[in-house]
Motif scaffolding. Structure first.
Motif: not given
Ligand SMILES: [Zn+2]
Ligand SMILES: [Zn+2]
Ligand SMILES: [Zn+2]
Length: 135
Positions: A83, A87, A89-91, A103, A105
């Motif tokens: 990943w 990105r 902060d995207d699931p 996410s 994060t």
């Protein structure tokens, strides 16, 4: 836990592009596609089956969640793409216990437990972070 409505299938995922019968596609259990080998209802797989192996990871190459990188290796015909950092902060992580997507994060900050339901995650996954995340 989301109610399962068999009529509400808005996924465009095809099951036909994976070889042989080892693959277990669970579009009904979660809101996202989890693909792997002998996936159980909490996203354990044939490779990682301990009590705490309950997270699945999304790969950027095919946009599906897999219980582990070996599941990706065995059910696809391409190299896994971790990943991407831009990105984060995207699931991209699925808790197999509560079905929440996190996410990277949030997952990386969560210290081996689901921030949503408190389920323990396998701390050993940290050894493989570079297979799942661009870090
Ligand atoms: Zn892939
Ligand atoms: Zn696996
Ligand atoms: Zn959870």
């Amino acid at each position: 836990m989301n109610p399962t409505d068999p009529e509400a299938d808005d996924s465009d995922v095809e099951a036909g592009d994976v070889p042989d019968g080892r693959v277990d596609l669970r579009t009904g259990e979660f809101d996202v596609l989890v693909r792997g080998v002998d996936v159980d209802p909490e996203t354990r797989c044939v490779h990682y089956r301990s009590d705490v192996d309950v997270a699945a990871f999304r790969f950027a190459c095919c946009d599906a969640y897999f219980p582990c990188f070996r599941c990706h290796e065995e059910t696809t015909d391409h190299d896994a793409v971790p990943w991407p950092r831009d990105r984060f902060d995207d699931p991209a992580v699925l808790c197999g216990v509560c079905g929440e997507t996190l996410s990277p994060t949030a997952y990386l900050a969560a210290a081996d437990a689901c921030p949503s339901c408190g389920a323990a995650f396998n701390p050993g996954c940290r050894a493989h972070y570079d297979r799942y995340f661009e870090i």
